[in-house]
Write a protein that holds these residues in place. Sequence first.
Motif, PDB file in Angstrom:
ATOM      1  N   CYS A 105       0.856  -1.188   0.000  1.00  0.00           N
ATOM      2  CA  CYS A 105       0.000   0.000   0.000  1.00  0.00           C
ATOM      3  C   CYS A 105       0.893   1.240   0.000  1.00  0.00           C
ATOM      4  CB  CYS A 105      -0.910  -0.017   1.225  1.00  0.00           C
ATOM      5  SG  CYS A 105      -1.822   1.520   1.462  1.00  0.00           S
ATOM      6  N   LEU A 106       1.901   1.226   0.867  1.00  0.00           N
ATOM      7  CA  LEU A 106       3.000   2.180   0.790  1.00  0.00           C
ATOM      8  C   LEU A 106       4.138   1.452   0.089  1.00  0.00           C
ATOM      9  CD1 LEU A 106       4.258   4.956   1.765  1.00  0.00           C
ATOM     10  CD2 LEU A 106       5.187   3.636   3.695  1.00  0.00           C
ATOM     11  N   LYS A 107       4.584   1.968  -1.054  1.00  0.00           N
ATOM     12  CA  LYS A 107       5.627   1.279  -1.814  1.00  0.00           C
ATOM     13  C   LYS A 107       6.904   1.190  -0.984  1.00  0.00           C
ATOM     14  CE  LYS A 107       8.441   1.591  -6.009  1.00  0.00           C
ATOM     15  NZ  LYS A 107       8.769   2.410  -7.201  1.00  0.00           N
ATOM     16  N   THR A 108       7.453  -0.016  -0.876  1.00  0.00           N
ATOM     17  CA  THR A 108       8.695  -0.220  -0.142  1.00  0.00           C
ATOM     18  C   THR A 108       9.720  -0.918  -1.034  1.00  0.00           C
ATOM     19  OG1 THR A 108       7.972  -2.360   0.738  1.00  0.00           O
ATOM     20  CG2 THR A 108       7.475  -0.396   2.057  1.00  0.00           C
ATOM     21  N   TYR A 109      10.961  -0.934  -0.574  1.00  0.00           N
ATOM     22  CA  TYR A 109      12.064  -1.525  -1.327  1.00  0.00           C
ATOM     23  C   TYR A 109      12.694  -2.645  -0.511  1.00  0.00           C
ATOM     24  CZ  TYR A 109      11.803   2.561  -4.374  1.00  0.00           C
ATOM     25  OH  TYR A 109      11.370   3.527  -5.250  1.00  0.00           O
ATOM     26  N   PRO A 110      13.062  -3.773  -1.153  1.00  0.00           N
ATOM     27  CA  PRO A 110      13.816  -4.802  -0.436  1.00  0.00           C
ATOM     28  C   PRO A 110      15.119  -4.221   0.096  1.00  0.00           C
ATOM     29  CG  PRO A 110      12.979  -5.656  -2.524  1.00  0.00           C
ATOM     30  CD  PRO A 110      12.742  -4.172  -2.541  1.00  0.00           C
ATOM     31  N   ILE A 111      15.476  -4.616   1.311  1.00  0.00           N
ATOM     32  CA  ILE A 111      16.662  -4.089   1.985  1.00  0.00           C
ATOM     33  C   ILE A 111      17.538  -5.246   2.445  1.00  0.00           C
ATOM     34  CG2 ILE A 111      17.461  -2.924   4.091  1.00  0.00           C
ATOM     35  CD1 ILE A 111      16.445  -0.933   2.126  1.00  0.00           C
ATOM     36  N   THR A 112      18.843  -5.087   2.311  1.00  0.00           N
ATOM     37  CA  THR A 112      19.801  -5.968   2.963  1.00  0.00           C
ATOM     38  C   THR A 112      20.890  -5.094   3.540  1.00  0.00           C
ATOM     39  OG1 THR A 112      21.115  -7.997   2.729  1.00  0.00           O
ATOM     40  CG2 THR A 112      21.274  -6.397   0.945  1.00  0.00           C
ATOM     41  N   GLU A 113      21.510  -5.578   4.606  1.00  0.00           N
ATOM     42  CA  GLU A 113      22.510  -4.765   5.292  1.00  0.00           C
ATOM     43  C   GLU A 113      23.768  -5.600   5.477  1.00  0.00           C
ATOM     44  OE1 GLU A 113      22.430  -1.424   8.852  1.00  0.00           O
ATOM     45  OE2 GLU A 113      20.655  -2.648   8.425  1.00  0.00           O
ATOM     46  N   THR A 114      24.829  -5.221   4.781  1.00  0.00           N
ATOM     47  CA  THR A 114      26.098  -5.919   4.878  1.00  0.00           C
ATOM     48  C   THR A 114      27.211  -4.980   4.455  1.00  0.00           C
ATOM     49  OG1 THR A 114      27.250  -7.972   4.290  1.00  0.00           O
ATOM     50  CG2 THR A 114      26.080  -6.865   2.526  1.00  0.00           C
ATOM     51  N   ASN A 115      28.436  -5.303   4.832  1.00  0.00           N
ATOM     52  CA  ASN A 115      29.610  -4.489   4.510  1.00  0.00           C
ATOM     53  C   ASN A 115      29.521  -3.079   5.073  1.00  0.00           C
ATOM     54  OD1 ASN A 115      30.373  -6.754   3.014  1.00  0.00           O
ATOM     55  ND2 ASN A 115      29.622  -5.895   1.093  1.00  0.00           N
ATOM     56  N   GLY A 116      28.742  -2.909   6.151  1.00  0.00           N
ATOM     57  CA  GLY A 116      28.583  -1.590   6.737  1.00  0.00           C
ATOM     58  C   GLY A 116      27.687  -0.671   5.946  1.00  0.00           C
ATOM     59  N   VAL A 117      26.884  -1.240   5.036  1.00  0.00           N
ATOM     60  CA  VAL A 117      26.042  -0.456   4.130  1.00  0.00           C
ATOM     61  C   VAL A 117      24.604  -0.975   4.182  1.00  0.00           C
ATOM     62  CG1 VAL A 117      25.597   0.076   1.685  1.00  0.00           C
ATOM     63  CG2 VAL A 117      27.943   0.137   2.575  1.00  0.00           C
ATOM     64  N   VAL A 118      23.652  -0.061   4.140  1.00  0.00           N
ATOM     65  CA  VAL A 118      22.250  -0.411   3.907  1.00  0.00           C
ATOM     66  C   VAL A 118      22.035  -0.371   2.393  1.00  0.00           C
ATOM     67  CG1 VAL A 118      19.835   0.157   4.347  1.00  0.00           C
ATOM     68  CG2 VAL A 118      21.574   0.639   6.097  1.00  0.00           C
ATOM     69  N   TRP A 119      21.726  -1.527   1.808  1.00  0.00           N
ATOM     70  CA  TRP A 119      21.522  -1.655   0.359  1.00  0.00           C
ATOM     71  C   TRP A 119      20.026  -1.791   0.072  1.00  0.00           C
ATOM     72  CZ3 TRP A 119      26.035  -1.515  -2.512  1.00  0.00           C
ATOM     73  CH2 TRP A 119      27.226  -1.817  -1.853  1.00  0.00           C
ATOM     74  N   ALA A 120      19.552  -1.099  -0.937  1.00  0.00           N
ATOM     75  CA  ALA A 120      18.167  -1.230  -1.390  1.00  0.00           C
ATOM     76  C   ALA A 120      18.157  -1.821  -2.791  1.00  0.00           C
ATOM     77  CB  ALA A 120      17.468   0.121  -1.387  1.00  0.00           C
ATOM     78  N   TRP A 121      17.225  -2.735  -3.024  1.00  0.00           N
ATOM     79  CA  TRP A 121      17.059  -3.306  -4.364  1.00  0.00           C
ATOM     80  C   TRP A 121      16.095  -2.431  -5.150  1.00  0.00           C
ATOM     81  CZ3 TRP A 121      19.002  -6.942  -7.578  1.00  0.00           C
ATOM     82  CH2 TRP A 121      18.230  -7.307  -8.686  1.00  0.00           C
ATOM     83  N   TYR A 122      16.582  -1.928  -6.289  1.00  0.00           N
ATOM     84  CA  TYR A 122      15.734  -1.135  -7.186  1.00  0.00           C
ATOM     85  C   TYR A 122      15.502  -1.899  -8.474  1.00  0.00           C
ATOM     86  CZ  TYR A 122      14.462   2.118 -10.859  1.00  0.00           C
ATOM     87  OH  TYR A 122      13.837   2.719 -11.934  1.00  0.00           O
TER      88      TYR A 122
END
Length: 333
Positions: A105-122
Motif C-alpha cells: 500500500c505504501l511502496k517499499t524496497y527490499p533491503i539488505t545490510e552488509t559491509n557496513g552499508v544499507v543496500w536497497a534493491w531497485y
Amino acid sequence: MVERFPMPIPFGWFFVSYSSELAVGEVKPVHYFGEDLVIYRTESGVAGLAEAYCPHLGAHLGHGGTVDGEMIRCPFHSWAFDTTGACKDIPYAKIIPPAARKPGCLKTYPITETNGVVWAWYHPQNIAPMFEVEVLDEVTSPDWADPIRYEWVFDSNPQEIAENGVDLAHFKYVHKMDAVPEGETHYDGHVRRSLAAGQRTMELPDGTVRTLDTEVRTLQTGAGQKSTRFKGMADLLLQVIATPVEHDKVELRFEFRHKKMAADAPEMEMIRRSIAGIIGQSGVEGDIPIWHTKIHRVRPLLCDGDGPVMRFREYFAQFYDFEGGPAARVAAE
C-alpha cells in the motif's frame, strides 16, 4: 538535440545509507532512483526504505514521520505502516480499509545490510532481487581498521563510472600513468572478476627503493557494487559504491579499509600515499570533470588500444530493463 544518457536507471542493489549513519528510531528523507524516499530504522534495528508520500493524503513521511516499534507513522494523521508497506494502525478508524492492509500500500524496497552499508534493491518493474550483495569479510574482521570514506555527487550514471576501469588508454592521458596492463577478466552472470599482477618499483618513506610484487583484484557484482583489493607494500580494500539519484545524476562513494597498524608504521605511509593517488588527480578526481560533462556514445568509434569497452557494455546491459524505450535498447547493442 543529443541525449546525454539514452539508458534508463539500471536495476540492482544500491547504497542508500551507511549502517553507522542510521540510528534506531531515526527517520530521514532521501532521494534516489528519481524518487523522493524515506529511510528509517525500527526499534528492533531493521532498516526500511519506502516512498516518501503517505498513500492517505500525501504527507511526506521523512518530515515529521516517526518510528513506532516496527512501523513508521505519518506526521499528518498517524497512519502506521510496517516495512512491507501494509497499514497496521489508523488510531481514529474503526476499520482499516482492505486496500490499506495489503503489503505495498505504501511502496517499499527490499533491503539488505552488509559491509557496513544499507543496500536497497531497485527495479523499475518491482521485480524481486535476482542476486545477492557480495559480502566482504574484511569489513567485520577485528584485524582491520575503521573505514576511510570519500563522497562525490555529479552528473553521470553507474555505467559510465564502471566502464572507466576497462578504458585502458585514458590512464596515460587523464591520470599521467604508465601503461596499465589489461590483466585477466572473467564474466559469470552478474559477476565480473579481473586480476592485474606485476611488479612495481616504489620509494619507501625512509628513502630506500624496493621492487615489489603487486596485485589488483577487482570484483563487480551488479551496477552498484564493486570492490578492489590492492596487494603490495600493504593490503588495501576499496569499496566503489555508485547510486543513481536520477538517470543522469549519481552519488559515488569510495570506502577504504586496511589492516590495523601503528600510525607511524612504514606501511601506513604507503597506504596514505595509495589513497591519495586513488582519489586525487591521478585517480577519480581526474575522471569526475570528464564524467560530469561527457555524453554516452552508443556506437563509439574505437581503435585497437582502447580496451574491451564493448565486451564490458555487453556485461552491463543485463542490468537494464528495456521498458525504458527504444533508445535504451540500442544502448546495449
